[in-house]
Design an enzyme around this catalytic site. Structure first.
Site, PDB file in Angstrom:
ATOM      1  CB  ILE A   1      31.948  38.022  38.582  1.00 47.52           C
ATOM      2  CG1 ILE A   1      30.821  38.593  37.524  1.00 47.52           C
ATOM      3  CG2 ILE A   1      32.819  37.825  38.655  1.00 47.52           C
ATOM      4  CD1 ILE A   1      32.434  40.484  37.010  1.00 47.52           C
TER       5      ILE A   1
ATOM      6  NE  ARG B   1      31.679  32.049  52.553  1.00 44.65           N
ATOM      7  CZ  ARG B   1      33.011  32.785  52.815  1.00 44.65           C
ATOM      8  NH1 ARG B   1      33.474  32.768  53.781  1.00 44.65           N
ATOM      9  NH2 ARG B   1      32.787  33.789  51.889  1.00 44.65           N
TER      10      ARG B   1
ATOM     11  CE  LYS C   1      45.143  36.674  40.285  1.00 40.19           C
ATOM     12  NZ  LYS C   1      43.913  37.628  40.115  1.00 40.19           N
TER      13      LYS C   1
ATOM     14  CE1 TYR D   1      43.871  32.378  39.422  1.00 40.62           C
ATOM     15  CE2 TYR D   1      45.206  33.658  37.725  1.00 40.62           C
ATOM     16  CZ  TYR D   1      44.068  33.303  38.647  1.00 40.62           C
ATOM     17  OH  TYR D   1      43.199  34.450  38.301  1.00 40.62           O
TER      18      TYR D   1
ATOM     19  CB  ILE E   1      35.678  38.820  34.529  1.00 39.23           C
ATOM     20  CG1 ILE E   1      36.707  37.919  34.089  1.00 39.23           C
ATOM     21  CG2 ILE E   1      34.543  38.623  34.313  1.00 39.23           C
ATOM     22  CD1 ILE E   1      36.208  36.770  35.195  1.00 39.23           C
TER      23      ILE E   1
END
Length: 356
Positions: A13, A34, A113, A146, A172
């Site tokens: 996205i 991929r 997060k 993160y 998002i």
């Protein structure tokens, strides 16, 4: 030197919307995944599995990007595995590019997060931040992939001399060209379509705090614009930025507006959380039949909906709103209305025969 971008995760996205933005701005753009053939004119596809060093080595052998954008992530069975997987491909890509001395800037997309905690401790007591969340808030004393990804970027920047930017979107909203593990907009569109097919109302799946509280989201196109802005703005170098649409809303209003778009009734918070994952349990056959009769492109429910992640977001025990004044002060002025983010996505999903 012409800007030459390498997008890690071009089918997702964030990556696919970034690819469109870069191409529109005239960048030479390479997209690694991929399944990198995402149908965006102007993208040069690079096929590789991020967890396979030898594949990355071969894929990047002749590439000399000036800018690298990390927009992908991999999910493991624990946060410790998440850390190894996700720091690993950041380290590997930057290590392989290091001898070429071509990279001028690296951007990393993470998320809230950073402030709310990793999946296995997400928004739990003891980790709840003061809101609005701000970039200067300290890291939580918890393992978090993160943080590990950021540290890999910092270390490579110190070694190779490039600038960096970290981008922390809220949830998002937007379309992905491939499979996306965290897609609230498409998930809600699929849920609404099932509700309409069964003649049932859209039932709010989340918490009272989220239902009543102020919130915001990040349009994927807004994120793309900030990524490109930070890659070129000298004042943005070596900083982290929150990124959201610029407006705020309450779900107790937006929920009914989303339901109305689909022509279904809506039901709000009624005393307890009613997870979307449970509501969609056993709906695979109904979706398959709906997809077949409406000639939809994807007949497998699990490939178009990610209720587990939507439940994480909507089930949080606090309102979450994001401060993005930092980038505003430096000149980033893009804005997007959240209602338009959802409605534009729904129209696109319908036009592309993802939903009926």
């Amino acid at each position: 030197m012409k800007n030459k971008a390498l997008i890690i995760g071009v089918s997702g996205i964030a990556g696919s919307n970034l690819a469109e933005e870069l191409v529109n701005q005239g960048w030479e753009t390479y997209g690694l995944s991929r399944n990198p053939h995402v149908g965006i004119a102007g993208i040069i596809p690079i096929k590789a599995n991020l967890s396979d060093f030898s594949q990355l080595q071969l894929a990047l052998a002749d590439l000399t990007p000036t800018h690298v954008f990390f927009t992908s992530w991999m999910r493991g069975t624990s946060e410790e595995e998440n850390i190894e997987l996700n720091r690993g491909f950041v380290r590997d890509v930057l290590t392989l590019l290091s001898p070429k001395k071509s990279v001028k800037h690296v951007a990393l997309v993470t998320g809230l997060k950073h402030y709310l905690g990793p999946f296995d401790a997400y928004a739990k007591s003891g980790t709840l931040p003061i809101t609005p969340v701000k970039e200067e808030h300290p890291r939580l004393n918890l393992p978090n992939f993160y943080y590990a990804q950021e540290d890999e970027v910092y270390a490579a920047a110190a070694r190779d001399g490039f600038t960096w930017s970290i981008h922390r979107p809220h949830t998002i909203v937007g379309s992905a060209k491939g499979t996306n593990l965290m897609n609230i907009g498409t998930t809600l569109a699929v849920y609404a379509s099932l509700c309409k097919a069964e003649g049932k109302p859209m039932i709010w799946p989340g918490s009272e705090a989220q239902w009543k509280g102020i919130s915001d989201v990040t349009d994927a196109k807004m994120l793309a614009k900030q990524l490109v802005w930070a890659a070129q703005e000298e004042l943005a170098a070596n900083q982290a930025f929150n990124v959201v649409n610029g407006d705020v809303f309450r779900w107790n209003q937006l929920w009914f507006e989303l339901a109305s778009w689909f022509g279904v009734e809506a039901e709000g918070f009624h005393g307890s959380i009613r997870p979307l994952e449970q509501q969609l349990e056993g709906k695979e056959q109904i979706w398959e039949e709906l997809a077949q009769t409406q000639k939809l492109k994807v007949t497998t429910l699990a490939k178009v909906a990610s209720p587990w992640h939507t439940d994480l977001d909507l089930g949080r025990p606090l309102e979450v709103v994001t401060d993005m004044s930092k980038s505003r002060k430096l000149g980033f002025s893009a804005y997007q209305t959240t209602l338009d983010s959802f409605f534009d996505l729904f129209q696109k999903l319908r036009a592309e025969q993802i939903i009926p």
